[in-house]
Design an enzyme around this catalytic site. Sequence first.
Site, PDB file in Angstrom:
ATOM      1  N   LYS A 150       8.817 -65.135 -10.664  1.00 41.98           N
ATOM      2  CA  LYS A 150       8.418 -63.713 -10.637  1.00 41.98           C
ATOM      3  C   LYS A 150       9.652 -62.832 -10.465  1.00 41.98           C
ATOM      4  O   LYS A 150       9.799 -61.817 -11.150  1.00 41.98           O
ATOM      5  CB  LYS A 150       7.394 -63.470  -9.513  1.00 41.98           C
ATOM      6  CG  LYS A 150       6.033 -64.086  -9.830  1.00 41.98           C
ATOM      7  CD  LYS A 150       5.068 -64.097  -8.648  1.00 41.98           C
ATOM      8  CE  LYS A 150       3.797 -64.879  -9.036  1.00 41.98           C
ATOM      9  NZ  LYS A 150       2.849 -65.075  -7.948  1.00 41.98           N
TER      10      LYS A 150
ATOM     11  N   GLN B  13       1.635 -64.039  -1.651  1.00 42.11           N
ATOM     12  CA  GLN B  13       1.597 -65.279  -2.421  1.00 42.11           C
ATOM     13  C   GLN B  13       0.587 -66.250  -1.803  1.00 42.11           C
ATOM     14  O   GLN B  13       0.611 -66.487  -0.591  1.00 42.11           O
ATOM     15  CB  GLN B  13       3.012 -65.899  -2.437  1.00 42.11           C
ATOM     16  CG  GLN B  13       3.151 -67.130  -3.292  1.00 42.11           C
ATOM     17  CD  GLN B  13       2.994 -66.849  -4.787  1.00 42.11           C
ATOM     18  OE1 GLN B  13       3.457 -65.832  -5.306  1.00 42.11           O
ATOM     19  NE2 GLN B  13       2.337 -67.752  -5.495  1.00 42.11           N
TER      20      GLN B  13
ATOM     21  N   ASP C 173      -1.742 -57.652  -7.488  1.00 45.88           N
ATOM     22  CA  ASP C 173      -2.412 -58.915  -7.832  1.00 45.88           C
ATOM     23  C   ASP C 173      -3.890 -58.674  -8.132  1.00 45.88           C
ATOM     24  O   ASP C 173      -4.578 -59.566  -8.615  1.00 45.88           O
ATOM     25  CB  ASP C 173      -2.300 -59.918  -6.663  1.00 45.88           C
ATOM     26  CG  ASP C 173      -1.393 -61.100  -6.995  1.00 45.88           C
ATOM     27  OD1 ASP C 173      -1.106 -61.298  -8.189  1.00 45.88           O
ATOM     28  OD2 ASP C 173      -0.985 -61.814  -6.066  1.00 45.88           O
TER      29      ASP C 173
END
Length: 291
Positions: free
Chosen positions: A50, A94, A117
């Site tokens: 990322k 995450q 997200d």
Amino acid sequence: MTYKTLSGKEPAEEVLRDIEHRAKKLHRKPMLAIIVVGEYKPSQIYVKRKIETAARVGVDTEVHRLPEEIEEKELIALIERLNQDKKVDGYIVQTPLPKHINAQRVFEKIDPHKDVDGFHPRNMGKVLLNIFDENMFPPATPSGVMKILHYYNAPIDGANVCVVGRSNIVGKPIAMMLLHHNATVSICHTRTRDLASYTKNADILVVAAGNPGLVKADMVKEGAYIVDVGTTRVLIDGKDKVVGDVDFENVIKKANCSPVPGGVGPMTVAMLIANTVKAAEQNLARLNKKS
Ligand code: NAD
């Protein structure tokens, strides 16, 4: 008859080119923050990817590493700081999180304007309601699956779709997105009786089970479009490898199929960075409105 390998690399590059162009138009670089809890090895690899992809297209990143044993309230305190931090346009937590932390409770604390997200209930609710407006962030992996299907011209309207997996972050949202594109969708899971009867009937099959080799060639329809979301790390000949849920080698002789790695993975990263640039655009628009 030969079938298409539904590589995620080309559609991801298409998305990244657009992002880079949009990021350049802003007065400053968009900023993505990433919270990583613990040392789970695959997460370290995904985070590295990322960061590298963001840098390539002019998006800054900052990583907040927290120890495995951190308490939920300390993680939430960091989230509250990031919600207030004006230089952070968007951030992600995450996953997977350690078992003692309730992920859903954590996602609910994220400012929906920074939830790149797309895991906050407001963004999830908008997926359900088909409200893909300028203030929402669709979850990255299901958006990536949609992009792959569009890129390879998979006919979705009226198609029989089977989604294997019913998680909040993949199975349910992708099922909704396909439904909004007029597919007839079945969602299968571990309690489904006779999985093959659903997969065999599917013109489009999305597999997100985390179960290597689950879908074999005799379970798919000739000429179908199959997107394999599964990623499981296994040791093959002493080497750490990533494998999907679909027996790609045999399925590709019968249907169009995305590979693992090189399928949904690059798309997920591209869609996350796209959400970050969108967050920065919206952030600047709000600031301009105030001044
Ligand atoms: P999850 O464990 O939350 O959900 C898995 C789902 O699959 C469950 O609903 C379960 O009922 C179903 N399932 C499992 N085994 C099954 C079986 N034998 N038959 C029918 N259904 C079965 O997982 P998740 O977070 O949705 O992720 C799914 C997979 O996708 C994992 O391998 C994960 O690593 C991968 N993933 C990849 C990306 C990416 O960017 N490539 C992103 C997210 C998740």
